[in-house]
Design a protein around this motif. Structure first.
Motif, PDB file in Angstrom:
ATOM      1  N   VAL A  30      29.060  58.719  47.703  1.00 38.52           N
ATOM      2  CA  VAL A  30      30.143  58.311  48.603  1.00 38.52           C
ATOM      3  C   VAL A  30      29.694  57.122  49.445  1.00 38.52           C
ATOM      4  CG1 VAL A  30      31.501  59.016  50.621  1.00 38.52           C
ATOM      5  CG2 VAL A  30      31.280  60.569  48.672  1.00 38.52           C
ATOM      6  N   CYS A  31      28.479  57.182  49.956  1.00 38.66           N
ATOM      7  CA  CYS A  31      27.945  56.067  50.762  1.00 38.66           C
ATOM      8  C   CYS A  31      27.825  54.798  49.928  1.00 38.66           C
ATOM      9  CB  CYS A  31      26.588  56.440  51.349  1.00 38.66           C
ATOM     10  SG  CYS A  31      26.671  57.691  52.640  1.00 38.66           S
ATOM     11  N   ALA A  32      27.336  54.915  48.714  1.00 36.09           N
ATOM     12  CA  ALA A  32      27.199  53.755  47.830  1.00 36.09           C
ATOM     13  C   ALA A  32      28.571  53.150  47.538  1.00 36.09           C
ATOM     14  CB  ALA A  32      26.489  54.150  46.535  1.00 36.09           C
ATOM     15  N   ARG A  76      29.837  49.363  48.584  1.00 33.56           N
ATOM     16  CA  ARG A  76      30.433  48.474  47.585  1.00 33.56           C
ATOM     17  C   ARG A  76      31.799  47.967  48.078  1.00 33.56           C
ATOM     18  NH1 ARG A  76      28.420  50.532  43.539  1.00 33.56           N
ATOM     19  NH2 ARG A  76      29.592  52.484  43.530  1.00 33.56           N
ATOM     20  N   GLU A  77      32.590  48.868  48.654  1.00 37.50           N
ATOM     21  CA  GLU A  77      33.898  48.481  49.203  1.00 37.50           C
ATOM     22  C   GLU A  77      33.743  47.437  50.301  1.00 37.50           C
ATOM     23  OE1 GLU A  77      36.744  51.406  50.759  1.00 37.50           O
ATOM     24  OE2 GLU A  77      36.083  52.743  49.128  1.00 37.50           O
ATOM     25  N   TYR A  78      32.836  47.691  51.239  1.00 38.44           N
ATOM     26  CA  TYR A  78      32.625  46.763  52.353  1.00 38.44           C
ATOM     27  C   TYR A  78      32.162  45.396  51.854  1.00 38.44           C
ATOM     28  CZ  TYR A  78      32.979  50.810  55.464  1.00 38.44           C
ATOM     29  OH  TYR A  78      33.406  51.932  56.141  1.00 38.44           O
ATOM     30  N   ARG A  79      31.295  45.386  50.862  1.00 35.34           N
ATOM     31  CA  ARG A  79      30.817  44.109  50.314  1.00 35.34           C
ATOM     32  C   ARG A  79      31.946  43.349  49.621  1.00 35.34           C
ATOM     33  NH1 ARG A  79      24.897  45.988  48.027  1.00 35.34           N
ATOM     34  NH2 ARG A  79      23.856  45.901  50.039  1.00 35.34           N
ATOM     35  N   GLU A  80      32.796  44.077  48.912  1.00 35.23           N
ATOM     36  CA  GLU A  80      33.924  43.440  48.250  1.00 35.23           C
ATOM     37  C   GLU A  80      34.901  42.859  49.287  1.00 35.23           C
ATOM     38  OE1 GLU A  80      35.548  46.432  45.676  1.00 35.23           O
ATOM     39  OE2 GLU A  80      33.899  46.264  44.234  1.00 35.23           O
TER      40      GLU A  80
END
Length: 65
Positions: free
Chosen positions: A50-52, A56-60
């Motif tokens: 979930v953290c990963a 990934r969402e935040y980086r996108e």
């Protein structure tokens, strides 16, 4: 190694060996502890995923800004 391999483990009998009941008690205890640790590990792996996914969402989101 899994829980059943701990529970089902058998030892050959020998003179001056260990008491079977004591060995069985220890194996049962180890099996219970192993099951608990395995469950905790599975839970932690799910949380890590979930953290990963969030990272990934935040980086996108950051890349699209």
């Amino acid at each position: 190694m899994d829980i059943n391999s701990i529970i089902d483990r058998e030892f050959t009998e020998a003179m001056r060996g260990y008491k079977k009941e004591e060995v069985d008690e220890v194996l049962d205890s180890v099996a219970r502890e192993f099951a608990q640790v395995k469950k905790e590990n599975e839970d932690l792996e799910k949380k890590l995923q979930v953290c990963a996914d969030k990272i990934r969402e935040y980086r996108e989101d950051e890349a699209s800004s």
